[in-house]
Design a protein around this motif. Structure first.
Motif, PDB file in Angstrom:
ATOM      1  N   PRO B  84       0.821  -1.207   0.000  1.00 14.37           N
ATOM      2  CA  PRO B  84       0.000   0.000   0.000  1.00 14.37           C
ATOM      3  C   PRO B  84       0.853   1.254   0.000  1.00 14.37           C
ATOM      4  O   PRO B  84       1.004   1.924   1.011  1.00 14.37           O
ATOM      5  CB  PRO B  84      -0.783  -0.123   1.314  1.00 14.37           C
ATOM      6  CG  PRO B  84       0.131  -0.876   2.207  1.00 14.37           C
ATOM      7  CD  PRO B  84       0.979  -1.751   1.352  1.00 14.37           C
ATOM      8  N   VAL B  85       1.434   1.574  -1.146  1.00 11.21           N
ATOM      9  CA  VAL B  85       2.321   2.736  -1.214  1.00 11.21           C
ATOM     10  C   VAL B  85       1.750   3.788  -2.167  1.00 11.21           C
ATOM     11  O   VAL B  85       1.100   3.454  -3.143  1.00 11.21           O
ATOM     12  CB  VAL B  85       3.733   2.333  -1.680  1.00 11.21           C
ATOM     13  CG1 VAL B  85       4.381   1.432  -0.655  1.00 11.21           C
ATOM     14  CG2 VAL B  85       3.704   1.645  -3.031  1.00 11.21           C
ATOM     15  N   TYR B  86       1.982   5.058  -1.845  1.00  9.99           N
ATOM     16  CA  TYR B  86       1.547   6.161  -2.701  1.00  9.99           C
ATOM     17  C   TYR B  86       2.695   6.484  -3.643  1.00  9.99           C
ATOM     18  O   TYR B  86       3.757   6.892  -3.194  1.00  9.99           O
ATOM     19  CB  TYR B  86       1.211   7.389  -1.875  1.00  9.99           C
ATOM     20  CG  TYR B  86       0.074   7.179  -0.919  1.00  9.99           C
ATOM     21  CD1 TYR B  86      -1.244   7.379  -1.329  1.00  9.99           C
ATOM     22  CD2 TYR B  86       0.310   6.774   0.381  1.00  9.99           C
ATOM     23  CE1 TYR B  86      -2.291   7.174  -0.444  1.00  9.99           C
ATOM     24  CE2 TYR B  86      -0.735   6.570   1.261  1.00  9.99           C
ATOM     25  CZ  TYR B  86      -2.032   6.775   0.835  1.00  9.99           C
ATOM     26  OH  TYR B  86      -3.065   6.573   1.699  1.00  9.99           O
ATOM     27  N   SER B  87       2.459   6.310  -4.956  1.00 10.40           N
ATOM     28  CA  SER B  87       3.577   6.468  -5.880  1.00 10.40           C
ATOM     29  C   SER B  87       4.052   7.913  -5.965  1.00 10.40           C
ATOM     30  O   SER B  87       5.179   8.171  -6.357  1.00 10.40           O
ATOM     31  CB  SER B  87       3.206   5.930  -7.260  1.00 10.40           C
ATOM     32  OG  SER B  87       1.891   6.278  -7.590  1.00 10.40           O
ATOM     33  N   MET B  89       4.676   9.866  -3.494  1.00 10.55           N
ATOM     34  CA  MET B  89       5.349  10.310  -2.273  1.00 10.55           C
ATOM     35  C   MET B  89       6.801   9.839  -2.266  1.00 10.55           C
ATOM     36  O   MET B  89       7.153   8.863  -2.915  1.00 10.55           O
ATOM     37  CB  MET B  89       4.642   9.743  -1.039  1.00 10.55           C
ATOM     38  CG  MET B  89       3.375  10.470  -0.668  1.00 10.55           C
ATOM     39  SD  MET B  89       2.603   9.746   0.793  1.00 10.55           S
ATOM     40  CE  MET B  89       3.206  10.857   2.058  1.00 10.55           C
ATOM     41  N   ASP B  93       9.123  10.371   3.338  1.00 11.06           N
ATOM     42  CA  ASP B  93       7.872  11.031   3.708  1.00 11.06           C
ATOM     43  C   ASP B  93       6.758  10.013   3.933  1.00 11.06           C
ATOM     44  O   ASP B  93       5.946  10.148   4.847  1.00 11.06           O
ATOM     45  CB  ASP B  93       7.440  12.011   2.607  1.00 11.06           C
ATOM     46  CG  ASP B  93       8.361  13.208   2.543  1.00 11.06           C
ATOM     47  OD1 ASP B  93       9.173  13.362   3.479  1.00 11.06           O
ATOM     48  OD2 ASP B  93       8.275  13.965   1.560  1.00 11.06           O
ATOM     49  N   PHE B  94       6.746   8.993   3.066  1.00 12.85           N
ATOM     50  CA  PHE B  94       5.703   7.975   3.180  1.00 12.85           C
ATOM     51  C   PHE B  94       5.800   7.241   4.516  1.00 12.85           C
ATOM     52  O   PHE B  94       4.812   7.077   5.223  1.00 12.85           O
ATOM     53  CB  PHE B  94       5.807   6.992   2.011  1.00 12.85           C
ATOM     54  CG  PHE B  94       4.905   5.799   2.163  1.00 12.85           C
ATOM     55  CD1 PHE B  94       3.527   5.956   2.135  1.00 12.85           C
ATOM     56  CD2 PHE B  94       5.430   4.536   2.337  1.00 12.85           C
ATOM     57  CE1 PHE B  94       2.690   4.861   2.289  1.00 12.85           C
ATOM     58  CE2 PHE B  94       4.608   3.442   2.491  1.00 12.85           C
ATOM     59  CZ  PHE B  94       3.234   3.599   2.467  1.00 12.85           C
ATOM     60  N   TYR B  97       4.725   9.376   7.306  1.00  8.56           N
ATOM     61  CA  TYR B  97       3.262   9.477   7.338  1.00  8.56           C
ATOM     62  C   TYR B  97       2.642   8.249   7.998  1.00  8.56           C
ATOM     63  O   TYR B  97       1.797   8.364   8.883  1.00  8.56           O
ATOM     64  CB  TYR B  97       2.743   9.658   5.914  1.00  8.56           C
ATOM     65  CG  TYR B  97       1.267   9.383   5.728  1.00  8.56           C
ATOM     66  CD1 TYR B  97       0.309  10.149   6.388  1.00  8.56           C
ATOM     67  CD2 TYR B  97       0.833   8.356   4.894  1.00  8.56           C
ATOM     68  CE1 TYR B  97      -1.033   9.899   6.217  1.00  8.56           C
ATOM     69  CE2 TYR B  97      -0.514   8.098   4.721  1.00  8.56           C
ATOM     70  CZ  TYR B  97      -1.445   8.866   5.382  1.00  8.56           C
ATOM     71  OH  TYR B  97      -2.779   8.613   5.217  1.00  8.56           O
ATOM     72  N   VAL B  98       3.097   7.060   7.570  1.00 10.10           N
ATOM     73  CA  VAL B  98       2.533   5.835   8.140  1.00 10.10           C
ATOM     74  C   VAL B  98       2.793   5.781   9.646  1.00 10.10           C
ATOM     75  O   VAL B  98       1.908   5.425  10.431  1.00 10.10           O
ATOM     76  CB  VAL B  98       3.104   4.573   7.451  1.00 10.10           C
ATOM     77  CG1 VAL B  98       2.578   3.312   8.121  1.00 10.10           C
ATOM     78  CG2 VAL B  98       2.734   4.567   5.981  1.00 10.10           C
ATOM     79  N   GLN B 100       3.106   8.245  11.712  1.00 11.57           N
ATOM     80  CA  GLN B 100       2.172   9.160  12.385  1.00 11.57           C
ATOM     81  C   GLN B 100       0.767   8.582  12.424  1.00 11.57           C
ATOM     82  O   GLN B 100       0.078   8.655  13.439  1.00 11.57           O
ATOM     83  CB  GLN B 100       2.147  10.508  11.663  1.00 11.57           C
ATOM     84  CG  GLN B 100       3.384  11.335  11.946  1.00 11.57           C
ATOM     85  CD  GLN B 100       3.362  12.633  11.177  1.00 11.57           C
ATOM     86  OE1 GLN B 100       2.928  12.691  10.027  1.00 11.57           O
ATOM     87  NE2 GLN B 100       3.852  13.690  11.791  1.00 11.57           N
ATOM     88  N   LEU B 101       0.384   7.996  11.295  1.00 14.43           N
ATOM     89  CA  LEU B 101      -0.940   7.389  11.200  1.00 14.43           C
ATOM     90  C   LEU B 101      -1.095   6.281  12.234  1.00 14.43           C
ATOM     91  O   LEU B 101      -2.156   6.090  12.818  1.00 14.43           O
ATOM     92  CB  LEU B 101      -1.106   6.816   9.788  1.00 14.43           C
ATOM     93  CG  LEU B 101      -2.501   6.505   9.283  1.00 14.43           C
ATOM     94  CD1 LEU B 101      -3.364   7.739   9.303  1.00 14.43           C
ATOM     95  CD2 LEU B 101      -2.422   5.954   7.870  1.00 14.43           C
ATOM     96  N   LYS B 102      -0.016   5.545  12.481  1.00  9.85           N
ATOM     97  CA  LYS B 102      -0.058   4.433  13.434  1.00  9.85           C
ATOM     98  C   LYS B 102       0.106   4.921  14.870  1.00  9.85           C
ATOM     99  O   LYS B 102       0.178   4.117  15.791  1.00  9.85           O
ATOM    100  CB  LYS B 102       1.040   3.422  13.113  1.00  9.85           C
ATOM    101  CG  LYS B 102       0.920   2.823  11.735  1.00  9.85           C
ATOM    102  CD  LYS B 102       0.166   1.522  11.761  1.00  9.85           C
ATOM    103  CE  LYS B 102      -0.199   1.118  10.364  1.00  9.85           C
ATOM    104  NZ  LYS B 102      -0.455  -0.280  10.171  1.00  9.85           N
ATOM    105  N   VAL B 104       2.707   6.688  16.269  1.00 13.42           N
ATOM    106  CA  VAL B 104       4.041   6.763  16.864  1.00 13.42           C
ATOM    107  C   VAL B 104       4.242   8.173  17.428  1.00 13.42           C
ATOM    108  O   VAL B 104       3.920   9.161  16.772  1.00 13.42           O
ATOM    109  CB  VAL B 104       5.130   6.458  15.813  1.00 13.42           C
ATOM    110  CG1 VAL B 104       6.525   6.716  16.373  1.00 13.42           C
ATOM    111  CG2 VAL B 104       5.014   5.026  15.332  1.00 13.42           C
ATOM    112  N   SER B 106       5.774  11.710  18.530  1.00  6.62           N
ATOM    113  CA  SER B 106       6.588  12.547  17.652  1.00  6.62           C
ATOM    114  C   SER B 106       8.072  12.530  18.015  1.00  6.62           C
ATOM    115  O   SER B 106       8.916  12.682  17.135  1.00  6.62           O
ATOM    116  CB  SER B 106       6.043  13.976  17.624  1.00  6.62           C
ATOM    117  OG  SER B 106       5.694  14.386  18.922  1.00  6.62           O
ATOM    118  N   GLN B 145       6.844  -0.169   5.830  1.00  8.24           N
ATOM    119  CA  GLN B 145       5.682   0.499   6.446  1.00  8.24           C
ATOM    120  C   GLN B 145       5.017  -0.401   7.479  1.00  8.24           C
ATOM    121  O   GLN B 145       4.402   0.078   8.425  1.00  8.24           O
ATOM    122  CB  GLN B 145       4.693   1.029   5.396  1.00  8.24           C
ATOM    123  CG  GLN B 145       3.975  -0.005   4.542  1.00  8.24           C
ATOM    124  CD  GLN B 145       2.783  -0.641   5.231  1.00  8.24           C
ATOM    125  OE1 GLN B 145       2.149  -0.042   6.087  1.00  8.24           O
ATOM    126  NE2 GLN B 145       2.488  -1.880   4.884  1.00  8.24           N
TER     127      GLN B 145
END
Ligand SMILES: Nc1ncnc2c1ncn2[C@@H]1O[C@H](COP(=O)(O)OP(=O)(O)OP(=O)(O)O)[C@@H](O)[C@H]1O
Ligand SMILES: [Mg+2]
Lengths: 274, 310
Positions: B84-87, B89, B93-94, B97-98, B100-102, B104, B106, B145
């Motif tokens: 599940p990767v954003y091409s 990004m 950075d990706f 982002y993951v 932070q989403l999970k 973790v 700061s 990720q």
């Protein structure tokens, strides 16, 4: 966040979390670095630069003829808020109908197409938090485009007197309309894997919700008229253009934004129930 | 750590998972093995909370996946079939982002991202656009990720698919390194993968568990008897002679006339007896070795074997 809300029941129900902020930041960055967004902003500026001087010239002619002919025409026409800004806002609205979908179309459909949706579904964020993050990011992007259009009325300050607060309330009004589109169009994006389809669907919905207010002029019964008046975005907006904020208007706009946000949340959640 | 009870999943009319139950303890490395369409991915999606089961219960760390999804998801790192990767990004950075989403924190963010980059050997490409990475590297970003939140549990759906042999062995090496720190479930249809990385296998076929045991036990599953491979210089009378022996259950002549596959009752002592018999009758012993009934055979017997019986 979890320290502030140690009770997970509360955390779950809350719409904003660290995850929401992460999604918001990622999407904002996505907008700022995407050629799509720059194109939309540039296109808006181009159209406005062409349309606004024309409107200005028309307003000038009207104003002059009103001067010569005494108090002939409706006195409203002389008012810059009616004579110029209202017309400007109707153009802004027309542009929004087409550009808001361009900004929102990929927000969910792309995730489904790229299979990154699973990442969101398996992260410790609720569907409501996901939708909120995306909605806030889209609203910011739409807000930036609207700031571009705000430059035009502001520029008339160099030669005309007008009331700042009236203009700002009018702009708050059109921003709320834009927010309704954004919420609706985000919902469209959540429905499909195809960005193009999401765009088309969103434009149709935007046009529909704008024109549904036209029912006012078609129906006879006073009840139906009252209903149409209430659901007409235009009706609520025109009040704000005069500079008056009505709670009914605010409630109406926010409930539409919330409704479509909620529907999008349902669609996101339903991905788990295939 | 992970407990699944009577899990069932219907996609419309299509039965994908059929009353599966199993348990995985903390620190175990378990392989889901099964042919295409067996229901491996579906089971994994249910455990990660990406999919709701039609019926049955999935629990992770004592929490029900659907009653306490947030708690469960904090514990799990998941690599889906498609990374599940954003091409659009950048790798760094990706992962940021993951993380932070999970959730973790700061202060730990940078360290965690660096750790994931290092473990998957992506540090060199961290400032590259994911779009420009090769398929293998994208797969590694997918693994990174899953690792970035330092989860207790790693769920990897076909982690080595589409990688070149060198990268496959690197990923297996990585999984072996992760052993002990994480509880790991991985799915595959490649048997060497299970043999290389897992301690326990759950073999799934058509939505049902057909076998689950430690690797060693499964390999012995075929029967209590063992096969040995025997090779001699002078083969006259060997075939007939072997058949007469009391501890020999079965003899097969291989393609070459001087090679035999002998099934014996009890490997420990009978191999000695077999060797002594060959020497005593001066057949000229060249080679004697156990024939491992490898996992491949077990797997084929359990999954495809079933089909032919019907
Ligand atoms: N979204 C879906 N809709 C309908 N059927 C599905 C869906 N996903 C999977 N299936 C069906 O469910 C069954 C199990 O699929 P699943 O993806 O879990 O198998 P798998 O063991 O992961 O196979 P593979 O080794 O090919 O990845 C298959 O028969 C498949 O066709
Ligand atoms: Mg699969």
């Amino acid at each position: 966040m979890s320290k502030i809300f140690p009770n997970k029941g509360i955390v779950n129900r809350i719409v904003v979390s660290k995850g929401t902020y992460a999604i918001f930041k990622k999407e904002i960055k996505g907008f700022l670095t995407s050629p799509n967004f720059l194109l939309v902003a540039a296109l808006t500026a181009t159209i406005m630069s062409w349309v606004f001087p024309n409107m200005l010239r028309m307003f000038d002619i009207q104003a002059k003829s009103a001067q010569f002919g005494g108090a002939q025409g409706p006195s409203q026409a002389l008012n810059i808020h009616y004579g110029l800004f209202l017309r400007h806002l109707s153009y802004v609205n027309l542009i929004l109908i087409f550009i808001v979908p361009a900004l929102t179309m990929k927000l969910f459909s792309e995730e489904k197409k790229l299979k990154t949706f699973d990442l969101l579904l398996t992260s410790p964020v609720t569907s409501a938090q996901i939708v909120t993050g995306k909605l806030l990011a889209a609203l910011s992007a739409v807000g930036v485009v609207m700031l571009v259009t705000l430059l035009y009325p502001i520029s008339t300050r160099t030669f005309a007197e007008f009331s700042w607060s009236t203009l700002l309330v009018a702009y708050l009004g059109i921003f709320l309309v834009a927010a309704v589109y954004t919420s609706m169009d985000l919902f469209c994006s959540s429905l499909t894997e195809s960005g193009i389809l999401a765009y088309v669907l969103a434009v149709i919905l935007n046009v529909f919700i704008w024109f549904i207010g036209m029912g006012v002029d078609v129906v006879d019964s006073s009840l139906a008229r009252a209903i149409f008046e209430h659901i007409s975005l235009n009706q609520h907006l025109s009040g704000m253009v005069e500079g008056t904020l009505r709670t009914t208007g605010l409630i109406y706009f926010s409930s539409l934004i919330f409704l479509f946000g909620f529907l999008a949340e349902r669609v996101v959640e339903s991905a788990r129930w295939r | 750590m992970i407990k699944v009870t009577d899990l069932k999943k219907l996609y419309g009319q299509q039965l994908a998972v059929d009353h599966i139950s199993f348990e995985i303890k903390k620190g175990e490395v378990v392989g889901f093995l099964g042919p295409n369409g067996a229901g491996k991915s579906t089971t994994m999606k249910i455990i990660t909370g990406a999919l709701a089961p039609t019926s049955g219960i999935a629990q992770v760390g004592g929490f029900d996946v659907f009653e306490n999804p947030i708690e469960v998801k904090k514990k799990i790192g998941y690599l889906p079939e498609t990374p599940p990767v954003y091409s659009d990004m950048y790798v760094f950075d990706f992962l940021n982002y993951v993380a932070q989403l999970k959730g973790v924190e700061s202060q730990k963010l940078k360290a965690q991202v660096d750790m994931a980059l290092e473990k998957t050997q992506l540090t060199g490409v961290k400032n590259r656009l994911i779009h420009n990475l090769s398929k293998g590297f994208r797969q590694r970003v997918g693994i990174a990720q899953a690792l970035v939140s330092d989860p207790e549990i790693l769920i990897l759906d076909e982690p080595t698919v589409g990688l070149d042999p060198k990268q496959v062995s690197e990923i297996r090496h990585l999984i072996n390194q992760l052993k002990g720190y994480h509880t790991i479930i991985l799915s595959t249809h490649i048997l060497p993968e299970v043999e290389a990385t897992c301690e326990r296998v759950i073999i799934i076929n058509k939505g049902k568990i057909v076998a689950q045991d430690s690797l060693a036990a499964l390999t012995k599953l075929r029967s209590g008897r063992e096969k040995v491979f025997l090779s001699v210089r002078r083969s006259e009378g060997v075939f007939e002679g072997l058949k007469q022996l009391p501890f020999v259950a079965q003899v097969e002549n291989s393609k070459e006339s001087y090679q035999f596959e002998v099934t014996i009752q009890n490997q420990e002592t009978d191999v000695d007896l077999l060797a002594r018999w060959v020497l005593d009758h001066s057949h000229g012993l060249i080679e004697i070795k156990p024939v491992q009934s490898n996992l491949e055979e077990v797997f084929l017997n359990l999954t495809y074997g079933q089909k032919t019986e019907i």
